[in-house]
Design a protein around this motif. Structure first.
Motif, PDB file in Angstrom:
ATOM      1  N   HIS A   3       0.872  -1.177   0.000  1.00 47.72           N
ATOM      2  CA  HIS A   3       0.000   0.000   0.000  1.00 47.72           C
ATOM      3  C   HIS A   3       0.908   1.225   0.000  1.00 47.72           C
ATOM      4  O   HIS A   3       2.081   1.127   0.340  1.00 47.72           O
ATOM      5  N   HIS A  53      -0.015   2.699  11.339  1.00 42.72           N
ATOM      6  CA  HIS A  53       1.077   3.677  11.337  1.00 42.72           C
ATOM      7  C   HIS A  53       0.824   4.741  12.393  1.00 42.72           C
ATOM      8  O   HIS A  53       0.734   5.917  12.089  1.00 42.72           O
ATOM      9  N   HIS A 104      -4.838   3.808   6.550  1.00 42.33           N
ATOM     10  CA  HIS A 104      -4.696   3.459   5.135  1.00 42.33           C
ATOM     11  C   HIS A 104      -4.145   2.051   4.927  1.00 42.33           C
ATOM     12  O   HIS A 104      -4.441   1.429   3.913  1.00 42.33           O
ATOM     13  N   HIS A 154      10.849  -0.646   2.128  1.00 40.64           N
ATOM     14  CA  HIS A 154      10.605   0.797   2.142  1.00 40.64           C
ATOM     15  C   HIS A 154      10.937   1.384   3.503  1.00 40.64           C
ATOM     16  O   HIS A 154      10.927   0.679   4.510  1.00 40.64           O
ATOM     17  N   GLU A 174       6.397  -4.506   7.521  1.00 40.59           N
ATOM     18  CA  GLU A 174       5.017  -4.676   7.045  1.00 40.59           C
ATOM     19  C   GLU A 174       4.837  -5.984   6.268  1.00 40.59           C
ATOM     20  O   GLU A 174       3.710  -6.455   6.134  1.00 40.59           O
TER      21      GLU A 174
HETATM   22 FE   LIG Z   1       2.641   1.317   5.375  1.00 39.30          FE
END
Ligand SMILES: [Fe+2]
Ligand SMILES: O=C(O)CCc1cccc(O)c1O
Length: 313
Positions: A10, A53, A115, A180, A271
């Protein structure tokens, strides 16, 4: 009973930063493929493995895993706010089953989700209450992290429950990753204001949320321009993990440590725990086939961006 799976990265930056047109088209294609896979499968129940998050879970009480009996989107980055359609009795049975399988999982009768959990539901179903959904929080940002073997076992326990639901067509979703390193504050290096947010920053003012989100959006633009200081994406690591997940033998993942994962793939690479849990769940219904698999490192999104679909053979 058979199960189906969609795992996808995502990124809230999907709506804010644009990669080159061909890359954007590839991502859109991958989403369209996943949507049509889901449409054909026609799930009656979704189990969503997603991180948070610091929008729903904070250091005042941070569990490694949490099963939602009821849940609502907080509406960060323009995602849909409001309640999901959680089948509470099934979520309660799931949590009891998991406890009976020697796993200690938190539950929430009012889980707030961001999100990380909302984006896949919007992309796959066009809304957050289209299909009954049980959200499962898998901590992917807040130290300490449980072992990867524990994540696999959680997925297996949940999958073994789902395989007993003969009247349902269950889709498991994993959301997040891959490599990431977006600018999410970490407790050890956070200043006082950031620590206040990490501790109990629920329900920020619109201005506070905007400022926080703008920093992430700006970092994505700088990352694409080559001027950000965040850790680079690691497509080799990402592709290797996707290959392992596709084999059906998740045992090599047990050897991965949080420390090495962060060094190799960035602080938010944790994640991928959601993918491991989702594939472990899928494997409980028997051997599976990966039907589609796409990957691109996309700096504009601050994400090694992958989408996979799979189904019991
Ligand atoms: Fe994330
Ligand atoms: O706002 C945040 O805290 C982080 C946002 C964010 C950015 C890029 C990739 C992600 O997976 C992600 O979650």
């Amino acid at each position: 009973m058979s199960l189906a799976l969609v795992c996808m990265s995502h990124s809230p930056l999907l709506e804010f930063n644009d990669p080159p047109a061909d890359v954007k088209a590839e991502v859109e294609d991958a989403f369209a493929t996943a949507r049509s896979f889901v449409h054909d499968y026609d799930p009656t129940l979704v189990v969503s493995f997603a991180p948070d998050h610091y929008n729903g879970f904070f250091y005042d009480l941070m569990p490694p895993f949490c099963i939602g009996y009821e849940a609502l989107g907080v509406g960060d980055y323009g995602t849909t706010a409001g309640p999901l359609d959680v089948p509470t009795p099934i979520a309660e049975q799931l949590a009891a089953w998991v406890a009976d399988h020697d796993l200690d999982v938190a539950i929430s009768r009012k889980m707030e989700i961001d999100h990380g959990a909302i984006q896949p539901l919007e992309i796959l179903f066009g809304g957050i209450d289209e299909v009954p959904t049980i959200p499962v929080f898998v901590n992917g940002v807040a130290k300490p992290f449980v072992k990867m073997s524990r994540v696999r076992r959680l997925g297996e326990a949940i999958g073994s429950f789902l395989a007993t639901l003969h009247g349902e067509r269950v889709l498991v979703v994993g959301s997040g990753g891959l490599s990431h390193d977006p600018p999410v504050p970490q407790w050890a290096t956070a200043d006082d204001a950031q620590r206040a947010l990490l501790l109990d920053g629920r329900h920020p003012t619109a201005a506070a949320r905007d400022a926080r989100q703008q920093r992430v959006i700006d970092t994505g633009k700088a990352f694409a321009a080559g001027t950000a200081t965040i850790q680079d994406l690691n497509p080799v690591w990402d592709r290797a993990l996707m290959r392992t997940l596709a084999t059906g033998d998740l045992s090599p993942i047990d050897a991965m440590t949080p420390e090495q994962m962060a060094l190799d793939a960035g602080n938010s690479a944790h994640e991928v725990r959601t993918w491991v849990a989702a594939f472990a769940a899928l494997g409980q219904a028997g051997p599976y086939d990966v039907l589609s698999s796409c990957y691109r490192p996309i700096r504009e999104y601050i994400a090694g961006f992958g989408v996979m679909t799979a189904r019991t053979s």
